[in-house]
Design an enzyme around this catalytic site. Structure first.
Site, PDB file in Angstrom:
ATOM      1  N   LYS A  92       0.722  -1.435  -0.658  1.00 11.93           N
ATOM      2  CA  LYS A  92       0.542   0.348  -0.135  1.00 11.93           C
ATOM      3  C   LYS A  92       0.713   1.360   0.220  1.00 11.93           C
ATOM      4  O   LYS A  92       1.110   1.530   1.301  1.00 11.93           O
ATOM      5  CB  LYS A  92      -0.884  -0.159   1.440  1.00 11.93           C
ATOM      6  CG  LYS A  92      -2.364   0.852   1.138  1.00 11.93           C
ATOM      7  CD  LYS A  92      -2.215   2.073   0.716  1.00 11.93           C
ATOM      8  CE  LYS A  92      -1.578   3.350   2.128  1.00 11.93           C
ATOM      9  NZ  LYS A  92      -1.055   4.489   1.434  1.00 11.93           N
TER      10      LYS A  92
ATOM     11  N   GLU B  29       9.283   1.058  11.056  1.00 18.20           N
ATOM     12  CA  GLU B  29      10.071   2.524  10.865  1.00 18.20           C
ATOM     13  C   GLU B  29       9.026   3.934  10.831  1.00 18.20           C
ATOM     14  O   GLU B  29       8.830   4.201   9.564  1.00 18.20           O
ATOM     15  CB  GLU B  29      10.685   1.963   9.216  1.00 18.20           C
ATOM     16  CG  GLU B  29      11.131   0.914   9.701  1.00 18.20           C
ATOM     17  CD  GLU B  29      12.657   0.303  10.106  1.00 18.20           C
ATOM     18  OE1 GLU B  29      13.080   1.400  10.576  1.00 18.20           O
ATOM     19  OE2 GLU B  29      13.351  -0.620  10.046  1.00 18.20           O
TER      20      GLU B  29
ATOM     21  N   CYS C 196      13.304  10.969   7.605  1.00 18.63           N
ATOM     22  CA  CYS C 196      13.526  10.760   8.869  1.00 18.63           C
ATOM     23  C   CYS C 196      14.433  10.827   9.349  1.00 18.63           C
ATOM     24  O   CYS C 196      14.323  10.687  10.677  1.00 18.63           O
ATOM     25  CB  CYS C 196      12.503   8.818   8.977  1.00 18.63           C
ATOM     26  SG  CYS C 196      13.486   7.620   7.887  1.00 18.63           S
TER      27      CYS C 196
ATOM     28  N   GLU D 240       9.186  16.742  14.064  1.00 15.33           N
ATOM     29  CA  GLU D 240      10.036  16.498  12.770  1.00 15.33           C
ATOM     30  C   GLU D 240       9.481  17.793  12.059  1.00 15.33           C
ATOM     31  O   GLU D 240       8.483  18.278  12.366  1.00 15.33           O
ATOM     32  CB  GLU D 240       9.250  15.157  12.454  1.00 15.33           C
ATOM     33  CG  GLU D 240      10.040  14.361  12.362  1.00 15.33           C
ATOM     34  CD  GLU D 240       9.274  13.189  11.597  1.00 15.33           C
ATOM     35  OE1 GLU D 240       8.031  13.028  11.512  1.00 15.33           O
ATOM     36  OE2 GLU D 240      10.447  12.096  11.210  1.00 15.33           O
TER      37      GLU D 240
HETATM   38  P1  NAD Z   1       2.222   8.514   7.030  1.00 13.87           P
HETATM   39  O1  NAD Z   1       2.527   8.079   8.379  1.00 13.87           O
HETATM   40  O2  NAD Z   1       1.645  10.002   7.335  1.00 13.87           O
HETATM   41  O3  NAD Z   1       1.619   7.455   6.578  1.00 13.87           O
HETATM   42  C1  NAD Z   1       3.067   6.491   5.431  1.00 13.87           C
HETATM   43  C2  NAD Z   1       1.668   5.869   4.773  1.00 13.87           C
HETATM   44  O4  NAD Z   1       1.086   5.617   6.011  1.00 13.87           O
HETATM   45  C3  NAD Z   1       1.082   6.509   3.925  1.00 13.87           C
HETATM   46  O5  NAD Z   1       1.172   4.797   3.251  1.00 13.87           O
HETATM   47  C4  NAD Z   1      -0.335   6.289   3.957  1.00 13.87           C
HETATM   48  O6  NAD Z   1      -1.306   6.569   3.444  1.00 13.87           O
HETATM   49  C5  NAD Z   1      -0.659   5.545   5.537  1.00 13.87           C
HETATM   50  N1  NAD Z   1      -1.551   5.145   6.146  1.00 13.87           N
HETATM   51  C6  NAD Z   1      -2.220   6.771   6.597  1.00 13.87           C
HETATM   52  N2  NAD Z   1      -2.834   6.767   7.632  1.00 13.87           N
HETATM   53  C7  NAD Z   1      -2.944   5.220   7.859  1.00 13.87           C
HETATM   54  C8  NAD Z   1      -4.203   4.507   8.621  1.00 13.87           C
HETATM   55  N3  NAD Z   1      -4.786   4.332   9.377  1.00 13.87           N
HETATM   56  N4  NAD Z   1      -4.339   3.347   8.189  1.00 13.87           N
HETATM   57  C9  NAD Z   1      -3.439   2.540   7.174  1.00 13.87           C
HETATM   58  N5  NAD Z   1      -2.310   3.325   6.463  1.00 13.87           N
HETATM   59  C10 NAD Z   1      -2.679   4.383   6.783  1.00 13.87           C
HETATM   60  O7  NAD Z   1       3.544   9.205   7.299  1.00 13.87           O
HETATM   61  P2  NAD Z   1       4.161  10.136   5.032  1.00 13.87           P
HETATM   62  O8  NAD Z   1       3.331  11.496   5.632  1.00 13.87           O
HETATM   63  O9  NAD Z   1       3.636   9.443   4.284  1.00 13.87           O
HETATM   64  O10 NAD Z   1       5.317   9.848   5.471  1.00 13.87           O
HETATM   65  C11 NAD Z   1       6.076  10.747   6.833  1.00 13.87           C
HETATM   66  C12 NAD Z   1       6.791   9.675   8.256  1.00 13.87           C
HETATM   67  O11 NAD Z   1       7.297   9.195   7.387  1.00 13.87           O
HETATM   68  C13 NAD Z   1       7.507  10.743   8.695  1.00 13.87           C
HETATM   69  O12 NAD Z   1       7.427  10.737  10.455  1.00 13.87           O
HETATM   70  C14 NAD Z   1       8.949  10.028   8.346  1.00 13.87           C
HETATM   71  O13 NAD Z   1       9.661  10.817   9.438  1.00 13.87           O
HETATM   72  C15 NAD Z   1       8.372   8.524   8.276  1.00 13.87           C
HETATM   73  N6  NAD Z   1       9.472   7.703   8.064  1.00 13.87           N
HETATM   74  C16 NAD Z   1       9.912   7.144   8.501  1.00 13.87           C
HETATM   75  C17 NAD Z   1      11.142   6.199   7.613  1.00 13.87           C
HETATM   76  C18 NAD Z   1      12.225   5.317   8.882  1.00 13.87           C
HETATM   77  O14 NAD Z   1      12.946   4.125   8.279  1.00 13.87           O
HETATM   78  N7  NAD Z   1      11.850   5.453   9.836  1.00 13.87           N
HETATM   79  C19 NAD Z   1      11.236   6.531   6.927  1.00 13.87           C
HETATM   80  C20 NAD Z   1      10.764   7.311   6.350  1.00 13.87           C
HETATM   81  C21 NAD Z   1       9.469   7.985   6.945  1.00 13.87           C
END
Ligand code: NAD
Length: 497
Positions: free
Chosen positions: A189, A265, A299, A396
């Site tokens: 997804k 992650e 991140c 962040e």
């Molecule tokens: P997000 O949490 O908003 O979304 C991430 C994914 O989850 C997307 O595909 C989104 O559609 C999905 N999602 C959102 N709500 C959901 C739910 N209730 N159920 C299932 N799926 C859901 O994050 P984002 O804005 O896309 O990404 C940025 C964040 O990701 C930052 O906090 C960043 O630090 C983190 N990040 C972490 C790593 C790591 O390796 N630790 C790597 C990259 C990004």
């Protein structure tokens, strides 16, 4: 003025080549509702193309396909899975320019950085094609001598992989490659803001020989409605999520019902500590990488620059000079090093954090404002003298804002670095080896860049502690996230002989 290095015809060719349906059981098709999602170029605000918007029923269909394909895929030889992944790596390298352009168009980062992500993301395919044939167990005698223990590993089963928008390729390969290497099937997804790279990659995997149903992709605007039924379905055996900590926490609650294996992650708030004995050339170079890579939307981005008071003025002056030299523009333009942020909300957040810091006494050394015009740009910014209590120290930033505060001695530096709920990565610059070792033992972090500004590498275990998550991706550890451990006890074969 910067000039585009790609023609309109090239853009069209790359976007039009992407399949825009759902990929389920090896076939592409529309959503059962017929609804679609517009994918927008953040540099212009223009719609690139529309992709299918899956319903919960589509999500379950994708899980059905993954479940149906699981046993046959698990029964393939490790060498076979290895070679499929290696073919995918080779195909990706052949098409690196197209993947890079696609990523820049949907996500915004400069083309050079997208090429860097194709290399980094591709390395997970190569690494796990090598790891696929290196899964071993162990055999031993129990302490009493009455039996023999055998430990073996087998695939966990169908997985749900949820990825964010900031690294559209690498976050997908970092999960798909170890899952496939281990013998698991997957439903992916991708983020609704950047689905194109994943869809193009799914088509590439099919071409590389991944059988129908082993990889399925559902794009949707209703992430929760589509994912939750899968997470609560006992046929799903693993959830791997990369994204924000609040969403990760919600998913962990949902996953508890089936006691689902999870890898998380999550967000970061990386400290970047510069000691008085640091090589300042290296520290400034590291700072530019750790802050401005991916337009600050990583991140692993350095969020808090904690600089020894005796070198803070010089460090700040040198960083400001470098930041003033950064060119802002569309990622497809020549010489651009800072592209657009992903959307308006990201611009508003960066602006709000700067204003809050200034309201508490910080000084804007350069930048500080959104850029007028189409697209979602924010000026590369340095703020110094950031006071305790500023929101920028606990949030962040996810934007090109470099925030500097100072410290007095090592104990204070460590205390400030650890003063966060997160623990993904930390950076430290010092010439003192023993201090570096103390930091490795004292900083509350999953990863430490010691005198370097980038730590990510497919051969290393990537992941965090505290609210930054659970589990590791990459390295020797990465494949074990997709393997169960089974222990078998047999009687002493010599008993009675
Ligand atoms: P997000 O949490 O908003 O979304 C991430 C994914 O989850 C997307 O595909 C989104 O559609 C999905 N999602 C959102 N709500 C959901 C739910 N209730 N159920 C299932 N799926 C859901 O994050 P984002 O804005 O896309 O990404 C940025 C964040 O990701 C930052 O906090 C960043 O630090 C983190 N990040 C972490 C790593 C790591 O390796 N630790 C790597 C990259 C990004």
């Amino acid at each position: 003025m910067s000039r585009p290095v790609v023609t309109a015809a090239e853009r069209r060719r790359v976007v039009e080549a992407v399949p825009t349906g759902l990929f389920v059981g090896g076939s592409w098709g529309p959503s059962s509702s017929g609804d679609t999602i517009d994918v927008v170029d953040p540099a212009t605000g223009e719609v690139l193309v529309a992709v299918a918007d899956a319903t919960p029923a589509d999500g379950l269909r994708a899980l059905d396909a993954a479940v149906a394909a699981q046993d046959a895929w698990a029964a393939t030889s490790p060498r076979h899975r290895s070679e499929v992944l290696r073919r995918a790596f080779d195909l990706l390298m052949q098409r690196r320019d197209d993947f890079a352009l696609l990523m820049t168009l949907e996500m915004g980062k400069p083309l050079d950085e997208s090429l860097g992500e194709v290399t980094y993301g591709g390395e997970f395919l190569r690494w796990f094609s090598e790891e696929a044939v290196r899964v071993s167990g162990r055999y031993g005698t129990n302490p009493e001598g009455t039996g023999r223990t055998t430990v073996l590993h087998r695939p966990v089963g169908p997985c749900l992989l949820i990825t964010p928008w900031n690294f559209p390729l690498a976050m997908a390969t970092r999960k798909i490659a170890p899952a496939l290497a281990a013998g698991c099937t997957v439903v992916v997804k991708p983020a609704e803001l950047t689905p194109l790279t994943t869809l193009a990659f799914a088509a590439l995997l099919a071409e590389a020989g991944v059988p129908d149903g082993v990889v399925n992709v559902v794009t949707t605007l209703s992430a929760n409605d589509v994912c939750e039924p899968l997470i609560r379905d006992p046929r799903l055996r693993k959830l791997s999520f990369t994204g924000s900590t609040p969403v990760g926490s919600t998913l962990l609650t949902q996953a508890s019902e089936q006691v689902l294996r999870t890898s998380m992650e999550l967000g970061g708030n990386a400290p970047f500590v510069v000691f008085d004995d640091a090589d300042l050339d290296a520290a400034v170079e590291g700072a530019m990488q750790a802050k401005f890579r991916n337009v600050g939307q990583a991140c692993t981005a350095a969020n808090r620059f904690i600089v020894h008071e005796s070198v803070a003025d010089e460090f700040t002056a040198r960083v400001v000079e470098r930041v003033r030299g950064l060119r802002v523009g569309a990622g497809t333009d020549d010489g651009v090093s800072v592209g657009p942020l992903i959307d308006d909300r990201a611009v508003d957040k960066a602006h709000r954090l700067v204003r809050d810091a200034v309201g508490r006494g910080a000084v804007v050394e350069t930048g500080g404002h959104p850029v007028d015009g189409p697209g979602t740009f924010f000026e590369p910014t340095v703020v110094s003298g950031v006071a305790p209590g500023s929101e920028i120290l606990t949030t962040e930033i996810f934007g090109p804002v470099l925030a500097i505060s100072t410290f007095h001695d090592e104990a204070e530096g460590v205390r400030l670095a650890n003063d966060t709920e997160f623990g993904l990565v930390a950076y430290a610059f010092t010439r003192d080896l023993a201090r570096g070792q103390r930091l490795a033992e004292r900083l509350q972090t999953g990863m430490l860049g010691l005198n370097v500004g980038v730590v990510s590498n497919a051969s290393a275990p990537f992941g965090g502690v505290k609210s930054s998550g659970l589990g590791r991706e990459g390295g020797a550890e990465g494949i074990h996230e997709y393997l169960e451990t089974v222990y078998v006890l047999t009687p002493d074969p010599f008993a009675g002989s």
